[in-house]
Design an enzyme around this catalytic site. Structure first.
Site, PDB file in Angstrom:
ATOM      1  N   LYS B   9      13.551 -44.176  66.153  1.00  0.00           N
ATOM      2  CA  LYS B   9      13.419 -43.141  65.160  1.00  0.00           C
ATOM      3  C   LYS B   9      14.122 -43.718  63.667  1.00  0.00           C
ATOM      4  O   LYS B   9      14.835 -44.762  63.813  1.00  0.00           O
ATOM      5  CB  LYS B   9      14.405 -41.909  65.788  1.00  0.00           C
ATOM      6  CG  LYS B   9      14.518 -40.992  64.795  1.00  0.00           C
ATOM      7  CD  LYS B   9      15.608 -39.765  65.126  1.00  0.00           C
ATOM      8  CE  LYS B   9      15.932 -38.964  64.410  1.00  0.00           C
ATOM      9  NZ  LYS B   9      16.694 -39.211  63.221  1.00  0.00           N
ATOM     10  N   LYS B  14      17.485 -49.607  63.453  1.00  0.00           N
ATOM     11  CA  LYS B  14      16.648 -50.954  63.982  1.00  0.00           C
ATOM     12  C   LYS B  14      16.967 -52.014  63.140  1.00  0.00           C
ATOM     13  O   LYS B  14      16.966 -53.025  63.801  1.00  0.00           O
ATOM     14  CB  LYS B  14      15.247 -50.446  63.752  1.00  0.00           C
ATOM     15  CG  LYS B  14      14.708 -49.321  64.606  1.00  0.00           C
ATOM     16  CD  LYS B  14      13.374 -49.044  64.411  1.00  0.00           C
ATOM     17  CE  LYS B  14      12.854 -48.527  62.929  1.00  0.00           C
ATOM     18  NZ  LYS B  14      13.617 -47.433  62.600  1.00  0.00           N
ATOM     19  N   LYS B  40       9.594 -49.269  53.053  1.00  0.00           N
ATOM     20  CA  LYS B  40      10.972 -49.386  52.391  1.00  0.00           C
ATOM     21  C   LYS B  40      11.384 -50.840  51.910  1.00  0.00           C
ATOM     22  O   LYS B  40      12.188 -51.210  51.130  1.00  0.00           O
ATOM     23  CB  LYS B  40      12.076 -48.554  53.206  1.00  0.00           C
ATOM     24  CG  LYS B  40      11.801 -47.029  53.327  1.00  0.00           C
ATOM     25  CD  LYS B  40      13.162 -46.402  53.501  1.00  0.00           C
ATOM     26  CE  LYS B  40      14.011 -46.759  54.746  1.00  0.00           C
ATOM     27  NZ  LYS B  40      12.987 -46.492  56.017  1.00  0.00           N
ATOM     28  N   ASP B 133       9.271 -43.757  63.460  1.00  0.00           N
ATOM     29  CA  ASP B 133       8.684 -43.211  64.395  1.00  0.00           C
ATOM     30  C   ASP B 133       7.201 -43.767  64.325  1.00  0.00           C
ATOM     31  O   ASP B 133       6.733 -44.159  63.534  1.00  0.00           O
ATOM     32  CB  ASP B 133       8.676 -41.688  64.128  1.00  0.00           C
ATOM     33  CG  ASP B 133       8.747 -40.919  65.432  1.00  0.00           C
ATOM     34  OD1 ASP B 133       8.111 -41.583  66.406  1.00  0.00           O
ATOM     35  OD2 ASP B 133       9.087 -39.836  65.363  1.00  0.00           O
TER      36      ASP B 133
END
Ligand code: SF4
Lengths: 452, 283
Positions: B9, B14, B40, B133
């Site tokens: 998520k 991560k 990003k 996700d």
């Protein structure tokens, strides 16, 4: 009789795992191209991959454009434009043709650019000052629906963008809507018949939305007193818009198009009534009916022997609904299956009104696809099918003796346009039936089937 | 070459896990490339002293603008070496509001492949840090196209992170049948509710049919390293946290499990399982 017709809506009768459901109709992008290419002295820019552009070529042929006059362009999008968006390439392409001597450039977007968010309206607005012609962006991704939805989308954009509202009304005038939403492969002949009748009645055609229509006519549409919808499949939204925005009254609303004796008579009478020229309408009817009967007497088509033969009609609503009466009254057959490509409410209402007034109770399938047609033919087992080459294949192995190809989804080369509307239209349809009947006797196998 | 993808998520950590894992693997002697697969482009910041590196798709866009293609891209402009010696790549994305980021990630990976980035730098472990996700089919493309072979899910004790992990497992289940990709394990990046996480996440992993690989606690040391723009094994090599990442790296290198997961298809069942564990934990 006495039972309610069996109705099936699109997607209701089979699950997707059960069969392939090949549609009869192309996507919205095709419908939009078909509409835009009906405007003369313009060009079309497909903001699409080149596969989609094939549909522009198809629309080009259907609108009978002349490649010496009408240019089509394509941004030929590839993966780079899916990743980064295709606005740059669209802008570049428009700039490259900025000096074209045309009145308008229609920019049509296909699925890919709309999914990744290309703003064709924004690009056109930004570039408008740089070019000499009108830029008309039409957001017409194929996923928006069928070709009929595309026709509605394009007409909506064209009307909102181009029509001027400061014009004087012209008494006794009409705007023709959606003549191209017609599965007669040579539909311009239907349009020509309508125009000829209107001319004789002294009704002025302000604009045709769309077929070889100059932009000036589109701009002037608000001057029409009435609108005349020439399709049961698309265009109602445009007619409603014209009525709501410019007070343009829709005539011949809710009655089948003029295919067959009764339909033609009813349609012409409604026109005569509205414009107070009933006498001329009656003259046209009388002359037409006389001509049809005299011709039949001289040529005596043998297909009349199909009396009370069970028949199926598989077509768009424009041709299919009026055919129900033609098949019942002129051919004296019994329609046992009516399968229409479209499924919207006005089509339901119109067809059900016709069936009721004719006292018929066939199986009815709305929004049919090839699989549903095949299943219905298997169930109903008609002897004659009024349809296209598709039904010729779909009825293989069934006891269908004749397939009268009146709507041809596959291309068949024709140099001369042949109308189904009006009185010559009746003869054209009779000719189709007669030829199919004769062809049946030419084939040993089919002759046997036809006989026994 | 091992191709490891880290999914989870958005905001679950991560990038933190990927970067520290890359650093630990590098410390073990592996030649590691970390590929950020998020428009990003912030995956590699911790390894790049807090800086944003230029992205593949930015460079690609530049080349397209001057009428060239991906082969005009110089690897030096898209592959960067961190001060610690890890190769860093950011896929990047299209300009905001246009284009398809999912397809973009795949394009960036394809560019790396076409330009032979992995063999040029003798990479033996590639870590893909994939956007939050499974937001659309595009983000499962690294799995579909065979870039991500070993998939690790990151989650915490928060329900939404479990929900996202389960969803990603569903995508893996769908796509694993096509090729070599499989779910390799679950890593817990704690949100602080450790007792619950210890009880629930291993059970959840079992339910998906995959190993529970490592528990990473919430720690001020890890946060300080993030702020300092350096991985834990470099910034605090003797800390307990550094040891945790070394264990994680070792576990991943030794883990040869790749399964087609058995995700929970009914959200109500997932909720019940979660609630039952929550109640037990409170007792
Ligand atoms: S459905 Fe979309 S992709 Fe297919 S031809 Fe139509 S516009 Fe093109």
């Amino acid at each position: 009789m006495g039972q309610e017709p069996i109705k099936e809506m699109a997607g209701s009768s089979t699950s997707s795992s059960e069969a392939c459901t090949d549609p009869y109709l192309r996507c919205a992008f095709n419908g939009a191209a078909l509409t835009a290419l009906g405007i003369s002295h313009s060009a079309l820019l497909a903001h699409s991959p080149q596969g989609c552009e094939y549909l522009v070529n198809n629309a080009f042929a259907s609108q009978e454009c002349d490649y010496m006059e009408t240019m089509t362009l394509c941004t030929k999008l590839c993966v780079d434009e899916i990743v980064h968006g295709g606005e740059d390439i669209l802008a570049r392409t428009i700039r490259e043709v900025k000096d074209l001597p045309i009145s308008a450039l229609f920019v049509l977007s296909a699925c890919g650019p709309e999914i990744v968010g290309d703003d064709i309206v924004g690009v056109c607005e930004a570039l408008q000052p740089e070019v000499k012609f009108r830029l008309v962006p039409i957001e017409s991704a194929g996923f928006r629906g069928s070709q009929y939805d595309g026709i509605d989308i394009a007409m909506d954009t064209i009307l909102k963008k181009l029509v001027k509202d400061d014009v004087e009304k012209i008494p006794g005038s009409v705007c023709l809507v959606a003549p191209h939403a017609n599965a007669n492969p040579t539909w311009p002949a239907d349009l020509a018949w309508v125009k000829q009748v209107l001319f004789r009645m002294g009704i002025k055609v302000v604009a045709t939305l769309t077929h070889r229509t100059p932009i000036a006519e589109i701009e002037n549409i608000a001057s029409a007193e009435t609108s005349l919808l020439l399709s049961h499949d698309a265009g109602q939204k445009a007619a409603d818009y014209l009525s709501a925005t410019f007070g343009i009254e829709q005539v011949c609303k809710g009655i089948p198009l003029p295919i067959g004796m009764t339909n033609t008579q009813r349609w012409l009478t409604a026109l005569g009534d509205r414009f107070d020229i009933l006498k001329t309408a009656e003259e046209i009817v009388a002359e037409g009916e006389r001509m049809v009967m005299a011709t039949c007497r001289r040529k005596w088509p043998m297909a009349r022997f199909m009396y009370r033969t069970p028949a199926a009609i598989v077509a768009d609503a424009t041709v299919g609904i009026p055919l129900v009466r033609f098949v019942t009254e002129e051919m004296e057959m019994t329609p046992e299956l009516v399968a229409l490509y479209t499924s919207h409410r006005s089509v339901w209402e119109l067809l059900e009104g016709e069936l009721k007034s004719l006292g018929l109770n066939p199986k009815v399938v709305y929004g049919t696809d090839v699989y549903k047609t095949r299943k219905s033919l298997q169930e109903v087992r008609p002897r004659v099918v009024f349809g296209s080459t598709i039904e010729r294949h779909a009825s293989e192995g069934l006891p269908v003796a004749y397939v009268v190809e009146v709507v041809r989804m596959m291309r068949q080369f024709r140099m001369i346009n042949r109308e189904y509307f009006g009185y010559t239209g009746i003869l054209n349809l009779l000719e189709c039936v007669q030829n199919e009947w004769v062809m049946g006797w030419r084939s040993k196998e089919r002759r046997y089937e036809a006989k026994w | 070459m091992r191709q490891i993808a880290i999914y989870g998520k958005g905001g679950i950590g991560k990038s933190t896990i990927s970067s520290n894992l890359s650093a630990a693997l590098h410390e073990m002697g592996h030649t590691v490339m970390q590929v950020g697969c998020d428009p990003k482009r912030d995956s590699t910041r911790i390894l790049a002293e807090g800086k944003f590196i230029p992205a593949v798709l930015e460079e690609h866009r530049e080349q397209l603008r001057i009428g060239k293609d991906e082969y005009a891209i110089n690897l030096k402009n898209i592959v960067f070496k961190s001060p610690g010696g890890i190769y860093l790549v950011e896929a990047g994305g299209p300009e905001p509001g246009i284009g398809c980021a999912g397809r973009g990630v795949l394009t960036a990976l394809q560019i790396l492949k076409d330009l032979k980035a992995f063999s040029t730098y003798n990479i033996d472990v590639a870590i893909y840090d994939v956007l939050g996700d499974v937001v659309c089919g595009g983000f499962s493309m690294p799995i579909r196209e065979g870039f991500a072979e070993e998939i690790y899910l990151i989650c915490s004790g928060g329900f939404m992170s479990i929900y996202a992990a389960n969803n990603i497992a569903r995508a893996v289940q769908r796509l694993a049948k096509r090729g070599d990709a499989g779910l390799a394990g679950i890593i817990c990046n704690s949100n602080g509710d450790e007792a619950f996480e210890h009880a629930f996440i291993p059970a959840f992993a079992k339910r998906l049919g995959t190993p529970f690989v490592q528990f990473v606690p919430r720690s001020p040391v890890i946060q300080a390293c993030e702020l300092g723009g350096r991985p834990v094994v470099e910034y605090a090599p003797d800390s307990q946290e550094a040891e945790i990442f070394r264990n994680l790296a070792k576990a991943i290198i030794e883990n040869d499990s790749r399964v087609i997961p058995t995700p929970i298809n009914d959200l109500a069942e997932l909720e019940t399982m979660y609630r039952q564990c929550l109640v037990k934990d409170k007792k």
